[in-house]
Each structure stands twice: as structure tokens, then as C-alpha cells.
Design a protein around this motif. Structure first.
Motif, PDB file in Angstrom:
ATOM      1  N   PHE A   1      56.777  31.783  36.989  1.00 41.33           N
ATOM      2  CA  PHE A   1      55.839  30.673  36.866  1.00 41.33           C
ATOM      3  C   PHE A   1      55.150  30.736  35.517  1.00 41.33           C
ATOM      4  CE2 PHE A   1      56.041  31.985  41.318  1.00 41.33           C
ATOM      5  CZ  PHE A   1      56.424  30.797  41.921  1.00 41.33           C
ATOM      6  N   VAL A   2      54.839  29.573  34.989  1.00 35.55           N
ATOM      7  CA  VAL A   2      54.115  29.508  33.722  1.00 35.55           C
ATOM      8  C   VAL A   2      52.685  30.001  33.921  1.00 35.55           C
ATOM      9  CG1 VAL A   2      53.412  27.089  34.045  1.00 35.55           C
ATOM     10  CG2 VAL A   2      53.564  28.020  31.753  1.00 35.55           C
ATOM     11  N   ARG A   3      52.162  30.718  32.931  1.00 35.31           N
ATOM     12  CA  ARG A   3      50.795  31.239  32.979  1.00 35.31           C
ATOM     13  C   ARG A   3      49.904  30.296  32.179  1.00 35.31           C
ATOM     14  NH1 ARG A   3      49.607  37.125  30.648  1.00 35.31           N
ATOM     15  NH2 ARG A   3      51.405  36.411  29.516  1.00 35.31           N
ATOM     16  N   VAL A   4      48.744  29.954  32.746  1.00 33.41           N
ATOM     17  CA  VAL A   4      47.823  29.001  32.136  1.00 33.41           C
ATOM     18  C   VAL A   4      46.453  29.656  32.000  1.00 33.41           C
ATOM     19  CG1 VAL A   4      46.714  26.744  32.408  1.00 33.41           C
ATOM     20  CG2 VAL A   4      49.070  27.072  33.167  1.00 33.41           C
ATOM     21  N   LYS A   5      45.865  29.553  30.809  1.00 26.07           N
ATOM     22  CA  LYS A   5      44.519  30.079  30.600  1.00 26.07           C
ATOM     23  C   LYS A   5      43.551  29.177  31.356  1.00 26.07           C
ATOM     24  CE  LYS A   5      41.347  31.485  26.994  1.00 26.07           C
ATOM     25  NZ  LYS A   5      41.124  31.632  25.553  1.00 26.07           N
ATOM     26  N   ALA A   6      42.903  29.729  32.378  1.00 24.33           N
ATOM     27  CA  ALA A   6      41.972  28.946  33.205  1.00 24.33           C
ATOM     28  C   ALA A   6      40.923  29.878  33.791  1.00 24.33           C
ATOM     29  CB  ALA A   6      42.724  28.236  34.326  1.00 24.33           C
ATOM     30  N   ARG A   7      39.693  29.405  33.777  1.00 24.64           N
ATOM     31  CA  ARG A   7      38.563  30.203  34.267  1.00 24.64           C
ATOM     32  C   ARG A   7      38.045  29.593  35.569  1.00 24.64           C
ATOM     33  NH1 ARG A   7      36.570  33.827  30.723  1.00 24.64           N
ATOM     34  NH2 ARG A   7      34.441  33.629  31.478  1.00 24.64           N
ATOM     35  N   PHE A   8      38.335  30.291  36.668  1.00 17.66           N
ATOM     36  CA  PHE A   8      37.860  29.883  37.980  1.00 17.66           C
ATOM     37  C   PHE A   8      37.041  31.035  38.580  1.00 17.66           C
ATOM     38  CE2 PHE A   8      42.097  27.594  37.946  1.00 17.66           C
ATOM     39  CZ  PHE A   8      41.557  26.363  37.627  1.00 17.66           C
ATOM     40  N   ASP A   9      35.984  30.686  39.306  1.00 20.43           N
ATOM     41  CA  ASP A   9      35.218  31.700  40.017  1.00 20.43           C
ATOM     42  C   ASP A   9      36.094  32.307  41.106  1.00 20.43           C
ATOM     43  OD1 ASP A   9      32.891  31.297  38.527  1.00 20.43           O
ATOM     44  OD2 ASP A   9      32.140  29.782  39.911  1.00 20.43           O
ATOM     45  N   MET A  10      35.945  33.606  41.291  1.00 18.62           N
ATOM     46  CA  MET A  10      36.784  34.316  42.254  1.00 18.62           C
ATOM     47  C   MET A  10      36.031  35.536  42.767  1.00 18.62           C
ATOM     48  SD  MET A  10      40.515  36.042  41.537  1.00 18.62           S
ATOM     49  CE  MET A  10      40.083  37.770  41.418  1.00 18.62           C
ATOM     50  N   THR A  11      36.310  35.916  43.993  1.00 23.78           N
ATOM     51  CA  THR A  11      35.866  37.204  44.502  1.00 23.78           C
ATOM     52  C   THR A  11      37.102  38.003  44.870  1.00 23.78           C
ATOM     53  OG1 THR A  11      35.667  36.449  46.791  1.00 23.78           O
ATOM     54  CG2 THR A  11      33.681  36.307  45.420  1.00 23.78           C
TER      55      THR A  11
ATOM     56  N   VAL B   1      34.008  37.717  40.143  1.00 22.47           N
ATOM     57  CA  VAL B   1      34.609  37.735  38.813  1.00 22.47           C
ATOM     58  C   VAL B   1      35.034  36.316  38.431  1.00 22.47           C
ATOM     59  CG1 VAL B   1      35.400  40.141  38.983  1.00 22.47           C
ATOM     60  CG2 VAL B   1      36.893  38.296  39.762  1.00 22.47           C
ATOM     61  N   VAL B   2      35.600  36.180  37.247  1.00 25.79           N
ATOM     62  CA  VAL B   2      36.136  34.902  36.778  1.00 25.79           C
ATOM     63  C   VAL B   2      37.567  35.153  36.308  1.00 25.79           C
ATOM     64  CG1 VAL B   2      35.888  33.060  35.067  1.00 25.79           C
ATOM     65  CG2 VAL B   2      33.856  34.103  36.069  1.00 25.79           C
ATOM     66  N   THR B   3      38.497  34.286  36.683  1.00 24.11           N
ATOM     67  CA  THR B   3      39.879  34.454  36.250  1.00 24.11           C
ATOM     68  C   THR B   3      39.981  34.261  34.735  1.00 24.11           C
ATOM     69  OG1 THR B   3      40.463  32.124  36.592  1.00 24.11           O
ATOM     70  CG2 THR B   3      40.789  33.613  38.457  1.00 24.11           C
ATOM     71  N   GLN B   4      40.937  34.919  34.138  1.00 23.66           N
ATOM     72  CA  GLN B   4      41.242  34.742  32.718  1.00 23.66           C
ATOM     73  C   GLN B   4      42.436  33.808  32.549  1.00 23.66           C
ATOM     74  OE1 GLN B   4      39.257  36.347  30.202  1.00 23.66           O
ATOM     75  NE2 GLN B   4      38.090  36.357  32.099  1.00 23.66           N
ATOM     76  N   ASN B   5      43.425  33.975  33.420  1.00 27.25           N
ATOM     77  CA  ASN B   5      44.579  33.080  33.451  1.00 27.25           C
ATOM     78  C   ASN B   5      45.177  33.108  34.847  1.00 27.25           C
ATOM     79  OD1 ASN B   5      46.804  35.118  33.531  1.00 27.25           O
ATOM     80  ND2 ASN B   5      45.982  35.669  31.522  1.00 27.25           N
ATOM     81  N   VAL B   6      45.924  32.052  35.161  1.00 29.01           N
ATOM     82  CA  VAL B   6      46.539  31.932  36.486  1.00 29.01           C
ATOM     83  C   VAL B   6      47.963  31.435  36.335  1.00 29.01           C
ATOM     84  CG1 VAL B   6      44.339  31.470  37.656  1.00 29.01           C
ATOM     85  CG2 VAL B   6      45.735  29.568  36.879  1.00 29.01           C
ATOM     86  N   SER B   7      48.758  31.712  37.357  1.00 27.94           N
ATOM     87  CA  SER B   7      50.103  31.147  37.456  1.00 27.94           C
ATOM     88  C   SER B   7      50.371  30.931  38.933  1.00 27.94           C
ATOM     89  CB  SER B   7      51.153  32.091  36.849  1.00 27.94           C
ATOM     90  OG  SER B   7      51.448  33.144  37.736  1.00 27.94           O
ATOM     91  N   GLY B   8      51.509  30.364  39.249  1.00 27.25           N
ATOM     92  CA  GLY B   8      51.859  30.180  40.643  1.00 27.25           C
ATOM     93  C   GLY B   8      52.162  31.486  41.357  1.00 27.25           C
ATOM     94  N   GLY B   9      52.349  32.554  40.580  1.00 27.38           N
ATOM     95  CA  GLY B   9      52.705  33.840  41.168  1.00 27.38           C
ATOM     96  C   GLY B   9      51.623  34.893  41.124  1.00 27.38           C
ATOM     97  N   GLY B  10      50.522  34.629  40.386  1.00 23.76           N
ATOM     98  CA  GLY B  10      49.466  35.626  40.291  1.00 23.76           C
ATOM     99  C   GLY B  10      48.393  35.193  39.315  1.00 23.76           C
ATOM    100  N   LEU B  11      47.532  36.136  38.950  1.00 22.40           N
ATOM    101  CA  LEU B  11      46.450  35.820  38.015  1.00 22.40           C
ATOM    102  C   LEU B  11      45.958  37.083  37.348  1.00 22.40           C
ATOM    103  CD1 LEU B  11      43.647  36.764  39.593  1.00 22.40           C
ATOM    104  CD2 LEU B  11      44.006  34.623  40.777  1.00 22.40           C
ATOM    105  N   CYS B  12      45.063  36.892  36.384  1.00 24.19           N
ATOM    106  CA  CYS B  12      44.463  37.987  35.649  1.00 24.19           C
ATOM    107  C   CYS B  12      42.955  37.779  35.616  1.00 24.19           C
ATOM    108  CB  CYS B  12      45.038  38.018  34.237  1.00 24.19           C
ATOM    109  SG  CYS B  12      44.444  39.374  33.229  1.00 24.19           S
ATOM    110  N   PHE B  13      42.190  38.875  35.732  1.00 22.61           N
ATOM    111  CA  PHE B  13      40.729  38.785  35.681  1.00 22.61           C
ATOM    112  C   PHE B  13      40.169  40.080  35.120  1.00 22.61           C
ATOM    113  CE2 PHE B  13      41.864  40.445  39.846  1.00 22.61           C
ATOM    114  CZ  PHE B  13      40.958  41.463  40.070  1.00 22.61           C
ATOM    115  N   LEU B  14      38.921  40.035  34.681  1.00 15.53           N
ATOM    116  CA  LEU B  14      38.214  41.225  34.214  1.00 15.53           C
ATOM    117  C   LEU B  14      37.378  41.759  35.371  1.00 15.53           C
ATOM    118  CD1 LEU B  14      37.025  40.088  30.682  1.00 15.53           C
ATOM    119  CD2 LEU B  14      39.140  41.271  31.317  1.00 15.53           C
TER     120      LEU B  14
END
Length: 121
Positions: free
Chosen positions: A7-17, A29-42
Motif C-alpha cells: 500500500f502507498v504510504r501517505v504523510k498524515a497526522r491523525f490523533d491515535m491511542t 500519540v499522533v500518526t506520522q504517516n499511514v497506509s492501508g497496511g500500517g502506520l508510523c508514530f512517535l
């Protein structure tokens, strides 16, 4: 090196726990990027590869947050130094384990809307 993403990865900031399964503390936390298969956060902590997390992602315009179980693929420690002091944490990349196809579609639609409304400089 071969690209393994489906899946393509998109830089997007969404609130998350997130919380470590089965009974870890919940962290906001807040996401750094998301895709249809996963995401990245700090995160405020490092997490071992393979750790299972319960994530709850809040998407703009959606009545209910999206709850998805994920597994940690990568945990890269970092340290921020500022006038206020030092802060340690980790950049965490996760793969979704149980996302419904409808939720995957909604997540990617919201991510694309996010980049349209928040263009990079």
C-alpha cells in the motif's frame, strides 16, 4: 533493496491511542504517516519488534474511532534536546493485523483528504 509495501504510504497526522496487548497503559500519540497496511508514530517509549498493540485512530468526519490490532515492525529510539530538557522516545512502525477492508478504504480516503487540505511547503 526490494520494496515490500503493498500500500502507498501517505504523510498524515491523525490523533491515535495505543496500548500494549493485553493490559498495557494507554498512550495518546499522533500518526506520522499511514497506509492501508500500517502506520508510523512517535511514542514515548521503545517497543520490541513483534509487540502487539491495540490502536484507536480518530479520523476527521468519522463518527466512531477506528480500532485496529497491530504488530510492531520497527522501533527506532530517538532523543530530542531543547531548552525544556531532553525527551526520549521511539519512532514506531506497525503493521495492521485485523483491519476490515472498509476501514482500510476509509483510512486511505481520509489520508488523501488530509494531504489535500495540508499541502507540504
Amino acid at each position: 533493496m526490494e520494496e515490500r509495501r503493498k500500500f502507498v504510504r501517505v504523510k498524515a497526522r491523525f490523533d491515535m491511542t495505543y496500548a500494549v496487548v493485553p493490559d498495557g497503559a494507554t498512550h495518546q500519540v499522533v500518526t506520522q504517516n499511514v497506509s492501508g497496511g500500517g502506520l508510523c508514530f512517535l511514542a514515548p517509549e521503545t517497543l520490541a519488534v513483534g509487540t502487539r498493540l491495540r490502536t484507536v485512530i480518530t479520523l476527521p468526519g468519522c463518527a466512531q474511532p477506528m480500532a485496529v490490532t497491530a504488530t510492531v515492525l520497527r522501533s527506532d529510539p530517538f532523543e530530542l534536546v531543547s531548552k525544556a530538557g531532553r525527551q526520549q522516545g521511539a519512532e514506531i512502525a506497525v503493521r495492521f493485523l485485523d483491519i476490515a477492508s472498509h476501514d482500510r478504504e476509509v483510512l486511505m480516503q481520509q489520508a488523501l483528504l488530509h494531504i489535500r487540505s495540508h499541502p507540504s511547503p
